[in-house]
Design a protein around this motif. Structure first.
Motif, PDB file in Angstrom:
ATOM      1  N   MET A 106       0.752  47.094  85.787  1.00 40.97           N
ATOM      2  CA  MET A 106       1.615  48.155  85.283  1.00 40.97           C
ATOM      3  C   MET A 106       1.880  49.197  86.365  1.00 40.97           C
ATOM      4  SD  MET A 106       0.229  49.032  81.460  1.00 40.97           S
ATOM      5  CE  MET A 106       1.102  48.410  80.034  1.00 40.97           C
ATOM      6  N   VAL A 107       3.050  49.802  86.268  1.00 40.88           N
ATOM      7  CA  VAL A 107       3.351  50.994  87.039  1.00 40.88           C
ATOM      8  C   VAL A 107       3.427  52.158  86.061  1.00 40.88           C
ATOM      9  CG1 VAL A 107       4.936  52.147  88.620  1.00 40.88           C
ATOM     10  CG2 VAL A 107       4.690  49.649  88.699  1.00 40.88           C
ATOM     11  N   VAL A 108       2.700  53.216  86.331  1.00 43.68           N
ATOM     12  CA  VAL A 108       2.744  54.427  85.515  1.00 43.68           C
ATOM     13  C   VAL A 108       3.392  55.532  86.338  1.00 43.68           C
ATOM     14  CG1 VAL A 108       1.410  56.146  84.235  1.00 43.68           C
ATOM     15  CG2 VAL A 108       0.654  53.749  84.292  1.00 43.68           C
ATOM     16  N   VAL A 109       4.438  56.121  85.793  1.00 44.27           N
ATOM     17  CA  VAL A 109       5.078  57.278  86.412  1.00 44.27           C
ATOM     18  C   VAL A 109       4.799  58.462  85.485  1.00 44.27           C
ATOM     19  CG1 VAL A 109       7.200  58.290  87.297  1.00 44.27           C
ATOM     20  CG2 VAL A 109       6.871  55.801  87.375  1.00 44.27           C
ATOM     21  N   ASP A 110       3.906  59.325  85.902  1.00 46.00           N
ATOM     22  CA  ASP A 110       3.442  60.416  85.040  1.00 46.00           C
ATOM     23  C   ASP A 110       3.482  61.718  85.827  1.00 46.00           C
ATOM     24  OD1 ASP A 110       2.311  62.081  83.200  1.00 46.00           O
ATOM     25  OD2 ASP A 110       0.508  60.865  82.871  1.00 46.00           O
ATOM     26  N   ARG A 111       4.427  62.561  85.489  1.00 48.15           N
ATOM     27  CA  ARG A 111       4.585  63.848  86.156  1.00 48.15           C
ATOM     28  C   ARG A 111       4.279  65.016  85.226  1.00 48.15           C
ATOM     29  NH1 ARG A 111       9.968  62.802  89.989  1.00 48.15           N
ATOM     30  NH2 ARG A 111       8.875  61.467  91.486  1.00 48.15           N
ATOM     31  N   ARG A 112       3.562  64.749  84.180  1.00 47.70           N
ATOM     32  CA  ARG A 112       3.170  65.805  83.253  1.00 47.70           C
ATOM     33  C   ARG A 112       2.057  66.656  83.852  1.00 47.70           C
ATOM     34  NH1 ARG A 112       1.437  62.174  78.263  1.00 47.70           N
ATOM     35  NH2 ARG A 112       0.370  61.176  80.022  1.00 47.70           N
ATOM     36  N   ALA A 113       1.974  67.899  83.376  1.00 51.37           N
ATOM     37  CA  ALA A 113       0.768  68.673  83.635  1.00 51.37           C
ATOM     38  C   ALA A 113      -0.380  67.992  82.913  1.00 51.37           C
ATOM     39  CB  ALA A 113       0.951  70.108  83.140  1.00 51.37           C
ATOM     40  N   LYS A 114      -1.589  68.231  83.333  1.00 52.78           N
ATOM     41  CA  LYS A 114      -2.746  67.579  82.724  1.00 52.78           C
ATOM     42  C   LYS A 114      -2.772  67.859  81.225  1.00 52.78           C
ATOM     43  CE  LYS A 114      -7.733  67.001  83.264  1.00 52.78           C
ATOM     44  NZ  LYS A 114      -8.942  67.433  84.017  1.00 52.78           N
ATOM     45  N   ILE A 115      -2.908  66.797  80.438  1.00 49.51           N
ATOM     46  CA  ILE A 115      -2.917  66.958  78.990  1.00 49.51           C
ATOM     47  C   ILE A 115      -4.341  66.815  78.469  1.00 49.51           C
ATOM     48  CG2 ILE A 115      -0.566  66.099  78.747  1.00 49.51           C
ATOM     49  CD1 ILE A 115      -1.817  63.468  77.684  1.00 49.51           C
ATOM     50  N   ARG A 116      -4.605  67.502  77.378  1.00 50.13           N
ATOM     51  CA  ARG A 116      -5.914  67.406  76.751  1.00 50.13           C
ATOM     52  C   ARG A 116      -6.018  66.092  75.996  1.00 50.13           C
ATOM     53  NH1 ARG A 116      -8.128  70.964  71.659  1.00 50.13           N
ATOM     54  NH2 ARG A 116     -10.196  70.034  71.552  1.00 50.13           N
ATOM     55  N   LYS A 117      -7.089  65.353  76.252  1.00 48.03           N
ATOM     56  CA  LYS A 117      -7.328  64.100  75.537  1.00 48.03           C
ATOM     57  C   LYS A 117      -7.959  64.417  74.192  1.00 48.03           C
ATOM     58  CE  LYS A 117      -6.283  61.306  79.049  1.00 48.03           C
ATOM     59  NZ  LYS A 117      -5.198  60.317  79.038  1.00 48.03           N
ATOM     60  N   THR A 118      -7.305  63.997  73.120  1.00 44.96           N
ATOM     61  CA  THR A 118      -7.826  64.290  71.792  1.00 44.96           C
ATOM     62  C   THR A 118      -8.143  63.042  70.989  1.00 44.96           C
ATOM     63  OG1 THR A 118      -5.549  64.506  71.010  1.00 44.96           O
ATOM     64  CG2 THR A 118      -6.698  66.536  71.613  1.00 44.96           C
ATOM     65  N   GLY A 119      -7.398  61.951  71.197  1.00 46.35           N
ATOM     66  CA  GLY A 119      -7.689  60.709  70.489  1.00 46.35           C
ATOM     67  C   GLY A 119      -8.907  60.024  71.071  1.00 46.35           C
ATOM     68  N   HIS A 120      -9.431  59.047  70.338  1.00 51.87           N
ATOM     69  CA  HIS A 120     -10.633  58.346  70.801  1.00 51.87           C
ATOM     70  C   HIS A 120     -10.606  56.936  70.237  1.00 51.87           C
ATOM     71  CE1 HIS A 120     -15.076  59.148  72.068  1.00 51.87           C
ATOM     72  NE2 HIS A 120     -14.556  58.074  72.636  1.00 51.87           N
ATOM     73  N   ILE A 121     -10.491  55.926  71.131  1.00 52.03           N
ATOM     74  CA  ILE A 121     -10.496  54.536  70.692  1.00 52.03           C
ATOM     75  C   ILE A 121     -11.440  53.722  71.572  1.00 52.03           C
ATOM     76  CG2 ILE A 121      -8.095  54.745  69.923  1.00 52.03           C
ATOM     77  CD1 ILE A 121      -7.394  52.821  72.281  1.00 52.03           C
ATOM     78  N   GLY A 122     -11.764  52.517  71.107  1.00 53.47           N
ATOM     79  CA  GLY A 122     -12.589  51.595  71.879  1.00 53.47           C
ATOM     80  C   GLY A 122     -11.861  50.280  72.083  1.00 53.47           C
ATOM     81  N   ILE A 123     -12.112  49.653  73.236  1.00 49.43           N
ATOM     82  CA  ILE A 123     -11.521  48.348  73.533  1.00 49.43           C
ATOM     83  C   ILE A 123     -12.633  47.395  73.972  1.00 49.43           C
ATOM     84  CG2 ILE A 123      -9.863  47.055  74.929  1.00 49.43           C
ATOM     85  CD1 ILE A 123      -8.312  49.631  75.365  1.00 49.43           C
ATOM     86  N   LEU A 124     -12.678  46.228  73.353  1.00 49.93           N
ATOM     87  CA  LEU A 124     -13.634  45.195  73.722  1.00 49.93           C
ATOM     88  C   LEU A 124     -12.888  43.916  74.045  1.00 49.93           C
ATOM     89  CD1 LEU A 124     -14.737  46.664  70.779  1.00 49.93           C
ATOM     90  CD2 LEU A 124     -16.847  45.690  71.688  1.00 49.93           C
ATOM     91  N   THR A 125     -13.417  43.144  75.010  1.00 49.28           N
ATOM     92  CA  THR A 125     -12.854  41.828  75.272  1.00 49.28           C
ATOM     93  C   THR A 125     -13.935  40.776  75.119  1.00 49.28           C
ATOM     94  OG1 THR A 125     -13.308  41.619  77.663  1.00 49.28           O
ATOM     95  CG2 THR A 125     -11.330  42.846  77.008  1.00 49.28           C
ATOM     96  N   ALA A 126     -13.494  39.582  74.719  1.00 49.31           N
ATOM     97  CA  ALA A 126     -14.433  38.473  74.604  1.00 49.31           C
ATOM     98  C   ALA A 126     -14.844  37.973  75.985  1.00 49.31           C
ATOM     99  CB  ALA A 126     -13.809  37.351  73.788  1.00 49.31           C
ATOM    100  N   GLY A 127     -13.898  37.846  76.905  1.00 45.19           N
ATOM    101  CA  GLY A 127     -14.194  37.324  78.234  1.00 45.19           C
ATOM    102  C   GLY A 127     -13.541  38.133  79.328  1.00 45.19           C
ATOM    103  N   THR A 128     -13.919  37.848  80.569  1.00 46.38           N
ATOM    104  CA  THR A 128     -13.302  38.547  81.693  1.00 46.38           C
ATOM    105  C   THR A 128     -11.836  38.144  81.854  1.00 46.38           C
ATOM    106  OG1 THR A 128     -14.128  36.832  83.190  1.00 46.38           O
ATOM    107  CG2 THR A 128     -15.468  38.805  82.961  1.00 46.38           C
ATOM    108  N   SER A 129     -11.467  36.967  81.401  1.00 49.74           N
ATOM    109  CA  SER A 129     -10.075  36.530  81.497  1.00 49.74           C
ATOM    110  C   SER A 129      -9.154  37.308  80.573  1.00 49.74           C
ATOM    111  CB  SER A 129      -9.966  35.036  81.184  1.00 49.74           C
ATOM    112  OG  SER A 129     -10.685  34.259  82.115  1.00 49.74           O
ATOM    113  N   ASP A 130      -9.717  38.049  79.633  1.00 48.14           N
ATOM    114  CA  ASP A 130      -8.919  38.842  78.695  1.00 48.14           C
ATOM    115  C   ASP A 130      -8.689  40.275  79.185  1.00 48.14           C
ATOM    116  OD1 ASP A 130      -9.019  36.688  76.785  1.00 48.14           O
ATOM    117  OD2 ASP A 130     -11.069  37.312  76.308  1.00 48.14           O
ATOM    118  N   ILE A 131      -9.252  40.607  80.333  1.00 47.74           N
ATOM    119  CA  ILE A 131      -9.254  42.012  80.761  1.00 47.74           C
ATOM    120  C   ILE A 131      -7.854  42.536  81.060  1.00 47.74           C
ATOM    121  CG2 ILE A 131      -9.981  43.566  82.634  1.00 47.74           C
ATOM    122  CD1 ILE A 131     -12.655  42.130  82.662  1.00 47.74           C
TER     123      ILE A 131
END
Length: 259
Positions: A106-131
């Motif tokens: 991915m390419v991310v183009v982000d020119r915002r001022a620093k934003i406060r992180k408020t959400g909270h999620i988790g990500i799990l993968t079964a294998g390294t090939s899913d990363i």
């Protein structure tokens, strides 16, 4: 001009109600070159940043789109991209805020001022090939204001591996979990049977034989007997990340500085 700018101009008396209505109805579709019709109001309507699919578009087309889009927004993501896309973007708009995320392609183009992180999620993968698919989800969710906890290569081939990271994610208050799995796609159902938050299953095209490039994992997740598991399409990390971030944002909408 985006929706907020129109409303600000109306509030300040710069335009009357009729002109504001006209601008809101008509001024958000734009033809970019002879290849793209861009909807400037989509982010304001959906709360999801503009995400451009890169692998079907040449680097010059993508750079052309981003140059115009940045006149109205400060955040654009290119999915399924290559380093050539990143270089073309930097050449077109300069390097400020442009970031190549190799694991997610991915390419991310982000020119915002620093934003406060408020959400909270988790990500799990079964294998390294899913990363790589998981990283797509992470990039999107973080761009939408989430803190993201990850635990990779914790699939059922060694069943005990996911227990500690899952417990940690639930203790930390994750509002939703994304579980990425190929092969037989069993891990999302197992996680869903143990978690009291929404679980988003992402089948991947990892596997061989009867796996059919992710179809077996998709069917397994759709056939789950564990309520609370929903499933996106094969390799759709973008959709999973956006959905989890919307869930978390809604959960925390009343918090100061929330999404």
């Amino acid at each position: 001009m985006n929706i907020r700018e129109v409303l600000e101009r109306f509030k300040n008396g710069d335009v009357d109600a009729a002109e504001a209505e006209r601008m809101l109805k008509l001024d958000f579709l734009e033809h970019i070159g002879n290849h793209t019709v861009f909807d400037h109001a989509r982010e304001a309507r959906r709360g999801i940043p503009e995400i451009i699919l890169g692998n079907t578009k040449g680097p010059e087309y993508v750079a052309d789109i981003i140059r115009r889009v940045l006149e109205d927004t400060e955040l654009v993501i290119v999915s399924r991209a290559s380093p050539r896309h990143c270089e073309a973007i930097k050449k077109s708009i300069g390097p400020r805020g442009v970031r190549w995320v190799e694991k997610a392609c991915m390419v991310v183009v982000d020119r915002r001022a620093k934003i406060r992180k408020t959400g909270h999620i988790g990500i799990l993968t079964a294998g390294t090939s899913d990363i790589s698919v998981a990283e797509e989800a992470r990039v999107v969710a973080e761009a939408m204001g989430c803190e993201v906890m990850t635990a990779y290569d914790v699939g059922i081939a060694a069943f005990h591996r996911f227990m500690d990271p899952l417990a940690s994610m639930l203790e930390k208050g994750c509002d939703a979990l994304i579980v990425v799995a190929g092969m037989e796609g069993a891990l999302p159902s197992i996680i869903s049977s143990l978690a009291d938050v929404p679980v988003i299953g992402v089948p991947t095209s990892v596997g061989y034989g009867m796996g059919s490039e992710g179809v077996a994992a998709l069917m397994s997740m759709l056939q789950t007997c564990s309520p609370g598991l929903v499933v996106v399409n094969i390799d759709n990390g973008v959709g999973a990340g956006a959905t989890a971030a919307l869930i978390s944002g809604r959960c925390r909408a009343g918090e100061k500085g929330g999404l």
